[in-house]
Design a protein around this motif. Sequence first.
Motif, mmCIF file in Angstrom:
data_model
loop_
_atom_site.group_PDB
_atom_site.id
_atom_site.type_symbol
_atom_site.label_atom_id
_atom_site.label_comp_id
_atom_site.label_asym_id
_atom_site.label_seq_id
_atom_site.Cartn_x
_atom_site.Cartn_y
_atom_site.Cartn_z
ATOM 1 N N PHE A 142 0.870 -1.187 0.167
ATOM 2 C CA PHE A 142 -0.233 0.074 -0.214
ATOM 3 C C PHE A 142 0.858 1.283 0.037
ATOM 4 N N ASP A 169 -2.767 6.485 0.122
ATOM 5 C CA ASP A 169 -4.064 5.834 0.428
ATOM 6 C C ASP A 169 -4.896 6.764 1.356
ATOM 7 N N GLN A 170 -6.292 6.589 1.061
ATOM 8 C CA GLN A 170 -7.199 7.424 2.049
ATOM 9 C C GLN A 170 -7.550 6.370 3.395
ATOM 10 N N ARG A 187 -12.328 4.339 1.530
ATOM 11 C CA ARG A 187 -11.181 4.650 2.404
ATOM 12 C C ARG A 187 -10.851 3.149 3.071
ATOM 13 N N ARG A 188 -9.663 2.981 3.454
ATOM 14 C CA ARG A 188 -9.329 1.739 3.877
ATOM 15 C C ARG A 188 -9.386 1.930 5.525
#
Length: 286
Positions: free
Chosen positions: A7, A11-12, A63-64
Motif C-alpha cells: 500500500f 491511500d485514504q 477509505r481503507r
Amino acid sequence: MAEVATFARSDQLLVVIDPAARTTDGESVRIAKDVLSAGATTKVCLPEDSDEFARALARRGARRPVVIGDDGALLRAVSLLHRQRQLAECVLSVVPVGGALTLAASLGVPLGAVAAARAALDGVERRLDLLVDDSDGVVLGGLRIPPIRDPAAPHGATAVGPGAGRPWLRTCQSLVRTLVPPKGSSPAAAQGPSRLRVEVDGTTLVDLDQPVEAVSVTPGLAGLAEVEVRPSSVGAEASPLRAEGRTVTVSGAHFRYRADTAVSGPVRRRTWTVGEGALRLVLPGR
C-alpha cells in the motif's frame, strides 16, 4: 496465507478508534493517530458504542479502515463486515491498543503503536483463513470446548467484571466462588468430561460413547481446519485424536464453547466451515 498487495502512503484511511482503547491507553491512541495522519489522508471516527462503530465501517466509502483497539475491537470489525457481506471486499488494518491483544499478536500484527501504524501505512495484504459457524459467527484464532475460563469468573461467564483493575477484589471474589459453587452446578459437573460427537467433513472422529476432556478447532492452512480431540482416560493419558477438514460439526449434550475471546452457548449442535482467505489483513512486509 498469500501476499496480495502493498500500500502507498497516498491511500485514504478511515481510522476507527474503539472507545475502550481511548480509556485504557490514550497515549498509544494519540501516537498511532499521529503516525497515520502524517503518512496518509485520514478521517478519524470516535464511535461511542457498537452501533456507531458499525455505521462508521458501513460508510467508509473508498477509505481503507484502520481499527485502533484490542482483540474485541478487531473481532467486532471482522464480524460486522462479515454480516454486512463486505469482508471479501475490505482490506483491514489493526493497531492493537488495550488490555487483551493476544489474538492480534497471533495473527502477526505488531503490538507497538508505532510499528502497527507503520504497517497499516506500508504493509502487505495477506489473506488469512477463518471459521464461520452456522449462526453466522466468525472465529479468527480458534475455539475450544469446554471453554477456558478465569477461575475467578462466575461459571459460564467471561473474566471481565467489576473486579477488573482491582487485584484485592478479584482475590476475594475468587475465594468466595471457590468455597460456594454456582447455583445449580457443582465443581465436578463443571469440570467433568463431555459426551460429544465430532465430525470432520462428514466423518466421525469421536462419538457419544467416548467421553472427551476437550475439543479444539483452529483455522489451519490451505482452507483446512485443524481439529484435536482429547478423550477422557483412566490411568494412562489417552492420545489426542487429530484431523483436518473444511467443515467441523460438534453435537451432543448442551455445551458451551470459547471462540476467540467470547463464550457462547449452550447449544446442542454447531457446524464451523473454513472461509479460505476470507480475512484480508494488512501485516508487515517480509
